[in-house]
Design a protein around this motif. Sequence first.
Motif, mmCIF file in Angstrom:
data_model
loop_
_atom_site.group_PDB
_atom_site.id
_atom_site.type_symbol
_atom_site.label_atom_id
_atom_site.label_comp_id
_atom_site.label_asym_id
_atom_site.label_seq_id
_atom_site.Cartn_x
_atom_site.Cartn_y
_atom_site.Cartn_z
ATOM 1 N N ALA A 40 79.079 -14.238 28.737
ATOM 2 C CA ALA A 40 78.338 -13.921 27.532
ATOM 3 C C ALA A 40 77.751 -12.636 27.715
ATOM 4 C CB ALA A 40 77.000 -14.896 27.444
ATOM 5 N N ARG A 41 77.599 -12.035 28.947
ATOM 6 C CA ARG A 41 76.818 -10.583 29.026
ATOM 7 C C ARG A 41 78.176 -9.576 28.678
ATOM 8 N NH1 ARG A 41 76.236 -6.165 32.007
ATOM 9 N NH2 ARG A 41 74.228 -5.550 32.150
ATOM 10 N N GLU A 42 79.260 -9.865 29.188
ATOM 11 C CA GLU A 42 80.346 -9.113 28.524
ATOM 12 C C GLU A 42 80.524 -8.959 27.304
ATOM 13 O OE1 GLU A 42 84.513 -9.696 30.562
ATOM 14 O OE2 GLU A 42 83.143 -9.942 32.591
ATOM 15 N N GLN A 43 80.562 -10.133 26.480
ATOM 16 C CA GLN A 43 80.811 -10.197 25.242
ATOM 17 C C GLN A 43 79.440 -9.634 24.466
ATOM 18 O OE1 GLN A 43 83.223 -11.469 23.418
ATOM 19 N NE2 GLN A 43 82.421 -12.766 21.755
ATOM 20 N N TYR B 158 79.743 -6.012 21.722
ATOM 21 C CA TYR B 158 79.562 -5.818 20.442
ATOM 22 C C TYR B 158 78.257 -4.905 20.312
ATOM 23 C CZ TYR B 158 82.956 -8.892 18.879
ATOM 24 O OH TYR B 158 84.066 -9.500 18.956
ATOM 25 N N LEU B 159 77.287 -4.677 21.374
ATOM 26 C CA LEU B 159 76.157 -3.629 21.432
ATOM 27 C C LEU B 159 76.860 -2.248 21.436
ATOM 28 C CD1 LEU B 159 73.661 -5.798 23.596
ATOM 29 C CD2 LEU B 159 73.405 -5.113 21.313
ATOM 30 N N THR B 160 77.862 -2.244 22.265
ATOM 31 C CA THR B 160 78.756 -0.945 22.322
ATOM 32 C C THR B 160 79.025 -0.830 21.044
ATOM 33 O OG1 THR B 160 79.248 -1.305 24.461
ATOM 34 C CG2 THR B 160 80.368 0.492 23.493
ATOM 35 N N LYS B 161 79.911 -1.498 20.421
ATOM 36 C CA LYS B 161 80.674 -1.323 19.020
ATOM 37 C C LYS B 161 79.543 -0.723 17.851
ATOM 38 C CE LYS B 161 83.802 -3.605 15.751
ATOM 39 N NZ LYS B 161 84.532 -2.615 15.872
ATOM 40 N N VAL B 162 78.227 -1.534 18.123
ATOM 41 C CA VAL B 162 77.203 -1.049 16.918
ATOM 42 C C VAL B 162 76.391 0.046 17.622
ATOM 43 C CG1 VAL B 162 77.328 -3.495 15.998
ATOM 44 C CG2 VAL B 162 75.318 -2.714 17.528
ATOM 45 N N GLY B 163 76.707 0.841 18.618
ATOM 46 C CA GLY B 163 75.987 2.009 19.005
ATOM 47 C C GLY B 163 74.632 1.743 19.655
ATOM 48 N N MET B 164 74.643 0.478 20.461
ATOM 49 C CA MET B 164 73.301 -0.097 20.625
ATOM 50 C C MET B 164 73.139 -0.230 22.205
ATOM 51 S SD MET B 164 71.010 0.243 18.519
ATOM 52 C CE MET B 164 69.591 -0.518 19.401
ATOM 53 N N ALA B 165 74.286 0.159 23.022
ATOM 54 C CA ALA B 165 74.635 -0.138 24.347
ATOM 55 C C ALA B 165 73.501 0.617 25.262
ATOM 56 C CB ALA B 165 75.805 0.147 25.027
ATOM 57 N N PRO B 166 72.842 1.844 24.761
ATOM 58 C CA PRO B 166 71.841 2.561 25.542
ATOM 59 C C PRO B 166 70.613 1.929 25.437
ATOM 60 C CG PRO B 166 73.229 3.912 24.141
ATOM 61 C CD PRO B 166 73.357 2.649 23.834
ATOM 62 N N PRO C 153 62.759 -5.786 21.186
ATOM 63 C CA PRO C 153 62.705 -5.406 19.490
ATOM 64 C C PRO C 153 61.661 -4.329 19.238
ATOM 65 C CG PRO C 153 63.228 -7.631 19.782
ATOM 66 C CD PRO C 153 62.949 -7.179 21.278
ATOM 67 N N ARG C 154 60.414 -4.797 19.572
ATOM 68 C CA ARG C 154 59.250 -3.687 19.023
ATOM 69 C C ARG C 154 59.336 -2.379 19.381
ATOM 70 N NH1 ARG C 154 57.083 -6.314 23.466
ATOM 71 N NH2 ARG C 154 56.716 -5.064 25.055
ATOM 72 N N GLN C 155 60.218 -1.896 20.358
ATOM 73 C CA GLN C 155 60.409 -0.500 20.792
ATOM 74 C C GLN C 155 61.627 0.225 19.874
ATOM 75 O OE1 GLN C 155 60.857 -1.976 24.859
ATOM 76 N NE2 GLN C 155 59.634 -0.324 25.410
ATOM 77 N N LEU C 156 62.246 -0.575 18.908
ATOM 78 C CA LEU C 156 63.427 -0.129 18.102
ATOM 79 C C LEU C 156 62.864 0.201 16.771
ATOM 80 C CD1 LEU C 156 65.942 -2.788 19.004
ATOM 81 C CD2 LEU C 156 65.620 -0.490 20.218
ATOM 82 N N SER C 157 63.618 1.133 16.035
ATOM 83 C CA SER C 157 63.607 1.218 14.600
ATOM 84 C C SER C 157 64.005 0.122 13.815
ATOM 85 C CB SER C 157 64.276 2.571 14.221
ATOM 86 O OG SER C 157 65.683 2.313 14.333
ATOM 87 N N GLY C 158 63.883 0.100 12.507
ATOM 88 C CA GLY C 158 64.300 -1.126 11.555
ATOM 89 C C GLY C 158 65.883 -0.835 11.938
ATOM 90 N N GLY C 159 66.564 0.105 11.541
ATOM 91 C CA GLY C 159 67.880 0.221 11.620
ATOM 92 C C GLY C 159 68.743 -0.151 12.934
ATOM 93 N N GLN C 160 67.926 -0.032 14.036
ATOM 94 C CA GLN C 160 68.483 -0.270 15.277
ATOM 95 C C GLN C 160 68.356 -1.822 15.544
ATOM 96 O OE1 GLN C 160 65.581 2.100 17.597
ATOM 97 N NE2 GLN C 160 67.496 3.686 18.359
ATOM 98 N N LYS C 161 67.034 -2.391 15.223
ATOM 99 C CA LYS C 161 66.995 -3.631 15.152
ATOM 100 C C LYS C 161 68.035 -4.454 14.283
ATOM 101 C CE LYS C 161 61.852 -3.946 15.277
ATOM 102 N NZ LYS C 161 60.689 -4.127 14.407
ATOM 103 N N GLN C 162 68.375 -4.076 13.091
ATOM 104 C CA GLN C 162 69.620 -4.572 12.315
ATOM 105 C C GLN C 162 70.836 -4.743 13.076
ATOM 106 O OE1 GLN C 162 69.705 -7.005 10.618
ATOM 107 N NE2 GLN C 162 69.369 -6.411 8.677
ATOM 108 N N ARG C 163 71.174 -3.539 13.801
ATOM 109 C CA ARG C 163 72.424 -3.198 14.529
ATOM 110 C C ARG C 163 72.376 -4.173 15.497
ATOM 111 N NH1 ARG C 163 73.408 2.362 15.998
ATOM 112 N NH2 ARG C 163 71.167 2.951 15.371
ATOM 113 N N VAL C 164 71.298 -4.533 16.263
ATOM 114 C CA VAL C 164 71.411 -5.342 17.351
ATOM 115 C C VAL C 164 71.641 -6.798 16.601
ATOM 116 C CG1 VAL C 164 69.793 -6.744 19.010
ATOM 117 C CG2 VAL C 164 69.945 -4.153 18.734
ATOM 118 N N ALA C 165 71.031 -7.102 15.651
ATOM 119 C CA ALA C 165 71.263 -8.484 14.895
ATOM 120 C C ALA C 165 72.790 -8.577 14.723
ATOM 121 C CB ALA C 165 70.225 -8.600 13.733
ATOM 122 N N ILE C 166 73.265 -7.605 14.120
ATOM 123 C CA ILE C 166 74.693 -7.802 13.859
ATOM 124 C C ILE C 166 75.445 -7.874 15.024
ATOM 125 C CG2 ILE C 166 76.598 -6.448 12.989
ATOM 126 C CD1 ILE C 166 74.817 -5.244 10.971
ATOM 127 N N ALA C 167 75.248 -7.260 16.245
ATOM 128 C CA ALA C 167 75.831 -7.567 17.401
ATOM 129 C C ALA C 167 75.737 -8.784 18.040
ATOM 130 C CB ALA C 167 75.429 -6.531 18.590
#
Length: 245
Positions: free
Chosen positions: A116-119, A123-131, A137-151
């Motif tokens: 599960a971690r690999e998967q 996808y976090l890498t794919k949406v640019g959120m691996a870093p 979530p409270r530390q992220l911008s709205g756009g970052q949160k939505q990219r995590v939600a997509i991943a």
Amino acid sequence: MKEILRVNHLSKSFGSHQVLKDIDFTVSKGDVTSIIGASGSGKSTLLRCINLLEIPTSGEIHFQGENILSRKGGAAAYRSKVGMVFQSFNLFNNMSVLDNCIVGQTKVLKKPKEEAREQAMKYLTKVGMAPYINARPRQLSGGQKQRVAIARALAMDPEVLLFDEPTSALDPEMVGEVLSVMRDLAADGLTMLVVTHEMAFARDVSNHVVFMRDGVIWEEGSPEQIFTDPQRDETKDFLSRFMER
């Protein structure tokens, strides 16, 4: 193309208020369908019915040829195949970004944690959120949160991904980063059903556009047909107001 999802005579009422009336449409593998229309036209309710977050009052939803409304239980397993990205992200605030993308895989799909971690990382890498895997979530911008939600949704390996106005809660400068991810997913051939106010996305990325009004599908067709030669006056009126903006 192979049909994945078919909605037949779908209706939904809340008390005496009928929100959806006799909806019929199909989604084939690889389709990017945009559902457009004014607020209150029933678009989000339709997605919530397809995802079984609301139970339709009548009608059928066929997934892979099976009417999912007639089978007992299994909503979580079905939702892993027909994933959803919400307007308000719906992330778990007490979990890290990485854990948000692991928990559904281990709980619903019963995957081993390492797999599960690999998967999730893929996808976090794919949406640019691996870093940001250790962030909350409270530390992220709205756009970052939505990219995590997509991943998180992609990590479940869905066959169809539903997007309910995924950019409407975002500041204008963050809309582009989320639409960019969605464009990439469409280019990869992901089957997507998108409720959106982003007309450029509907016109340029979709292969099928559905215009809803008053709980009814008023008109549907290719983006070219809907945007350049709409047949109904109501469609013309809606689009002209949007294009003026």
